[in-house]
Every structure is written in C-alpha cells, then in structure tokens.
Design an enzyme around this catalytic site. Structure first.
Site, PDB file in Angstrom:
ATOM      1  N   VAL A  72       0.950  -1.243   0.071  1.00  0.00           N
ATOM      2  CA  VAL A  72       0.055  -0.061  -0.115  1.00  0.00           C
ATOM      3  C   VAL A  72       0.805   1.289   0.000  1.00  0.00           C
ATOM      4  O   VAL A  72       1.611   1.471   0.829  1.00  0.00           O
ATOM      5  CB  VAL A  72      -0.900  -0.067   1.278  1.00  0.00           C
ATOM      6  CG1 VAL A  72      -1.685   1.381   1.191  1.00  0.00           C
ATOM      7  CG2 VAL A  72      -1.897  -1.240   1.189  1.00  0.00           C
ATOM      8  N   VAL A  74       1.274   5.553  -1.013  1.00  0.00           N
ATOM      9  CA  VAL A  74       0.864   6.617  -1.655  1.00  0.00           C
ATOM     10  C   VAL A  74       1.818   7.492  -1.874  1.00  0.00           C
ATOM     11  O   VAL A  74       2.727   7.892  -0.893  1.00  0.00           O
ATOM     12  CB  VAL A  74      -0.292   7.391  -0.760  1.00  0.00           C
ATOM     13  CG1 VAL A  74      -0.818   8.901  -1.537  1.00  0.00           C
ATOM     14  CG2 VAL A  74      -1.546   6.710  -0.347  1.00  0.00           C
ATOM     15  N   GLN A  81      -4.098  12.784   2.529  1.00  0.00           N
ATOM     16  CA  GLN A  81      -5.400  13.569   1.789  1.00  0.00           C
ATOM     17  C   GLN A  81      -6.680  12.449   1.665  1.00  0.00           C
ATOM     18  O   GLN A  81      -7.272  12.706   0.847  1.00  0.00           O
ATOM     19  CB  GLN A  81      -5.098  14.193   0.529  1.00  0.00           C
ATOM     20  CG  GLN A  81      -4.007  15.272   0.601  1.00  0.00           C
ATOM     21  CD  GLN A  81      -3.524  15.875  -0.544  1.00  0.00           C
ATOM     22  OE1 GLN A  81      -4.407  16.161  -1.543  1.00  0.00           O
ATOM     23  NE2 GLN A  81      -2.308  15.670  -0.652  1.00  0.00           N
ATOM     24  N   GLY A  82      -6.267  11.351   2.625  1.00  0.00           N
ATOM     25  CA  GLY A  82      -7.405  10.180   2.285  1.00  0.00           C
ATOM     26  C   GLY A  82      -7.066   9.225   1.141  1.00  0.00           C
ATOM     27  O   GLY A  82      -7.898   8.307   1.168  1.00  0.00           O
ATOM     28  N   GLY A  84      -4.784   6.824   1.011  1.00  0.00           N
ATOM     29  CA  GLY A  84      -4.413   5.634   1.617  1.00  0.00           C
ATOM     30  C   GLY A  84      -5.637   5.025   1.962  1.00  0.00           C
ATOM     31  O   GLY A  84      -5.750   3.735   1.995  1.00  0.00           O
ATOM     32  N   TYR A 112      -3.492   2.027  10.079  1.00  0.00           N
ATOM     33  CA  TYR A 112      -4.211   0.718  10.106  1.00  0.00           C
ATOM     34  C   TYR A 112      -5.035   0.647  11.192  1.00  0.00           C
ATOM     35  O   TYR A 112      -6.029   0.078  11.019  1.00  0.00           O
ATOM     36  CB  TYR A 112      -3.154  -0.423   9.708  1.00  0.00           C
ATOM     37  CG  TYR A 112      -2.507  -0.552   8.464  1.00  0.00           C
ATOM     38  CD1 TYR A 112      -3.372  -0.874   7.224  1.00  0.00           C
ATOM     39  CD2 TYR A 112      -1.243  -0.176   8.198  1.00  0.00           C
ATOM     40  CE1 TYR A 112      -2.957  -0.703   6.088  1.00  0.00           C
ATOM     41  CE2 TYR A 112      -0.667  -0.609   6.914  1.00  0.00           C
ATOM     42  CZ  TYR A 112      -1.353  -0.529   5.837  1.00  0.00           C
ATOM     43  OH  TYR A 112      -0.900  -0.529   4.646  1.00  0.00           O
TER      44      TYR A 112
HETATM   45  C1  LIG Z   1       0.866   4.940   5.056  1.00  0.00           C
HETATM   46  C2  LIG Z   1       0.131   5.517   3.693  1.00  0.00           C
HETATM   47  C3  LIG Z   1      -0.420   4.372   2.747  1.00  0.00           C
HETATM   48  C4  LIG Z   1      -0.974   6.422   4.342  1.00  0.00           C
HETATM   49  O1  LIG Z   1      -1.799   6.962   3.116  1.00  0.00           O
HETATM   50  P1  LIG Z   1      -2.359   8.436   3.371  1.00  0.00           P
HETATM   51  O2  LIG Z   1      -3.026   8.705   1.822  1.00  0.00           O
HETATM   52  O3  LIG Z   1      -1.243   9.523   3.820  1.00  0.00           O
HETATM   53  O4  LIG Z   1      -3.220   8.147   4.500  1.00  0.00           O
HETATM   54  P2  LIG Z   1      -4.675   8.743   4.814  1.00  0.00           P
HETATM   55  O5  LIG Z   1      -4.721  10.368   4.199  1.00  0.00           O
HETATM   56  O6  LIG Z   1      -5.792   8.155   4.066  1.00  0.00           O
HETATM   57  O7  LIG Z   1      -4.962   8.757   6.262  1.00  0.00           O
HETATM   58  C5  LIG Z   1      -6.141   7.920   6.839  1.00  0.00           C
HETATM   59  C6  LIG Z   1      -5.997   8.152   8.323  1.00  0.00           C
HETATM   60  O8  LIG Z   1      -4.684   7.701   8.726  1.00  0.00           O
HETATM   61  C7  LIG Z   1      -3.800   8.707   9.442  1.00  0.00           C
HETATM   62  N1  LIG Z   1      -2.591   8.448   9.137  1.00  0.00           N
HETATM   63  C8  LIG Z   1      -2.062   8.433   7.773  1.00  0.00           C
HETATM   64  N2  LIG Z   1      -0.734   8.107   8.066  1.00  0.00           N
HETATM   65  C9  LIG Z   1      -0.418   8.067   9.165  1.00  0.00           C
HETATM   66  C10 LIG Z   1       0.786   7.898   9.861  1.00  0.00           C
HETATM   67  N3  LIG Z   1       1.908   7.577   9.328  1.00  0.00           N
HETATM   68  N4  LIG Z   1       0.821   7.860  11.464  1.00  0.00           N
HETATM   69  C11 LIG Z   1      -0.376   8.043  12.205  1.00  0.00           C
HETATM   70  N5  LIG Z   1      -1.629   8.394  11.379  1.00  0.00           N
HETATM   71  C12 LIG Z   1      -1.705   8.354  10.087  1.00  0.00           C
HETATM   72  C13 LIG Z   1      -4.466  10.067   8.886  1.00  0.00           C
HETATM   73  O9  LIG Z   1      -4.203  11.021   9.632  1.00  0.00           O
HETATM   74  C14 LIG Z   1      -5.892   9.893   8.562  1.00  0.00           C
HETATM   75  O10 LIG Z   1      -6.508   9.873  10.038  1.00  0.00           O
HETATM   76  P3  LIG Z   1      -8.104  10.612   9.939  1.00  0.00           P
HETATM   77  O11 LIG Z   1      -9.039   9.448   9.302  1.00  0.00           O
HETATM   78  O12 LIG Z   1      -8.343  10.530  11.536  1.00  0.00           O
HETATM   79  O13 LIG Z   1      -8.059  11.762   9.321  1.00  0.00           O
HETATM   80  C15 LIG Z   1       1.107   6.542   3.366  1.00  0.00           C
HETATM   81  O14 LIG Z   1       1.635   7.514   3.964  1.00  0.00           O
HETATM   82  C16 LIG Z   1       2.107   5.919   2.392  1.00  0.00           C
HETATM   83  O15 LIG Z   1       2.168   5.427   1.309  1.00  0.00           O
HETATM   84  N6  LIG Z   1       3.272   5.827   3.107  1.00  0.00           N
HETATM   85  C17 LIG Z   1       4.543   5.309   2.579  1.00  0.00           C
HETATM   86  C18 LIG Z   1       4.464   3.717   2.376  1.00  0.00           C
HETATM   87  C19 LIG Z   1       4.021   2.875   3.434  1.00  0.00           C
HETATM   88  O16 LIG Z   1       4.541   3.161   4.702  1.00  0.00           O
HETATM   89  N7  LIG Z   1       3.041   2.144   3.277  1.00  0.00           N
HETATM   90  C20 LIG Z   1       2.180   1.371   4.409  1.00  0.00           C
HETATM   91  C21 LIG Z   1       2.941   0.001   4.111  1.00  0.00           C
HETATM   92  S1  LIG Z   1       2.564  -0.904   5.607  1.00  0.00           S
END
Ligand SMILES: CC(C)(COP(=O)(O)OP(=O)(O)OC[C@H]1O[C@@H](n2cnc3c(N)ncnc32)[C@H](O)[C@@H]1OP(=O)(O)O)[C@@H](O)C(=O)NCCC(=O)NCCS
Length: 140
Positions: A72, A74, A81-82, A84, A112
C-alpha cells in the site's frame, strides 16, 4: 483532484511501481516481479489523478476466509489527503469475508488502526532475509 480508481493491471507501468516503492522506503524488486505479484493478487487497486499514478495496493487471498494486504503506497505529495484510506477500503471490500493480516511499516500502525486493524500477539514470520528485517525492526 480528478481521481480514477482502477482494479485491474491493465496498462500499468511496472517501472513506476518499483520506483514508488523505492521512493517511500518499501521493499522493491525488478519491475517484472512486481508485475507477477500484482497479476497473481486477489485484489489490486491503482489510483490516478489526471491519469498520473499516485497510489496503489493489493491483497492476496484464498477467496474464502483468509487474506493479506501488501504494497500500500501513496506518493508523498498526495499523502494525508485520504488516498491511503481510499485504497485500503477498496481492497477491503473484495475481502470482506476474510480474516486479514498485514505487516505495517514502522510508524504506520496508527493508519491501519484507524481502519480497524489490531496488533497481533502471536504473528510469526519467516523472511527471506531475516537479518535485514531484524535490522529494520520487524522481527526479534
Ligand atoms: C501509509 C500511507 C499509505 C497512508 O496514506 P495516506 O494517504 O497518507 O493516509 P490517509 O490520508 O488516507 O490517512 C487516513 C488516516 O490515517 C492517518 N494516518 C495516515 N498516515 C499516518 C501515519 N503515518 N501515522 C499516523 N496516522 C496516519 C491520517 O491522519 C488519517 O486519519 P483521520 O482519518 O483521522 O483523518 C502513506 O503514508 C504511504 O504510502 N506511506 C509510505 C508507504 C507505507 O508505509 N505504506 C504502508 C506499508 S505498511
């Protein structure tokens, strides 16, 4: 944003998949290997903004009662920005009948947790390169 969600592997540039995984610090391989992994997955999601790939994810599953989520991503400029959540929820829809596992990158547990995942107490992993995974903090 002009988002498009794609749930198949048509016209995906696997070099970009490799590049994005590398960019965000996740495990990456040769593009052909990512292609094989996504093609063999039960559920795949790719998100485009104005036809630019900005995120993706996939799940493997037996289609009956077990599944696991992987890869996963982004890209940084679109994070928080939602997107993920959108990717993960779309994946979850296709495996809603399953118990679902994943291993979160360190620091992503809260992301997660907000999607309903809880820390496992007895998870065991047999990695291909355990010394590296130990160094990264995934295993004892
Ligand atoms: C992890 C990842 C997929 C999250 O995607 P994103 O688009 O930034 O997440 P979203 O905006 O959809 O966030 C959804 C919720 O999770 C929270 N959140 C997102 N990343 C977070 C983090 N690193 N720590 C804590 N909370 C987090 C957001 O604040 C949001 O909370 P809300 O619903 O209360 O507003 C993205 O940061 C990413 O690609 N990271 C690098 C790769 C990675 O680590 N992937 C996961 C592998 S296990």
């Amino acid at each position: 944003m002009d988002l498009r969600i794609q749930e198949n592997c048509e016209n995906i540039d696997w070099n970009i998949i490799r590049d994005y995984l590398k960019l965000v610090g996740m495990g990456y391989h040769k593009p052909e290997l990512h292609q094989k992994a996504f093609l063999n997955s039960f559920s795949v999601v790719f998100i485009f903004d104005h036809e630019r790939l900005i995120g993706f994810g996939r799940a493997i599953s037996d289609g009956a009662y077990q599944a696991a989520i992987y890869d996963v991503v982004v890209i940084p400029e679109y994070q928080k920005q939602g997107i993920g959540r959108l990717i993960t929820e779309r994946i979850l829809q296709r495996i809603s009948n399953c118990n679902i596992m994943l291993y979160a990158n360190l620091g992503r547990e809260e992301f997660y947790a907000k999607l309903g995942f809880r820390l496992m107490k007895t998870a065991m992993a047999k990695y291909l390169r355990p010394e590296i995974m130990k160094e990264k903090g995934f295993i004892q």
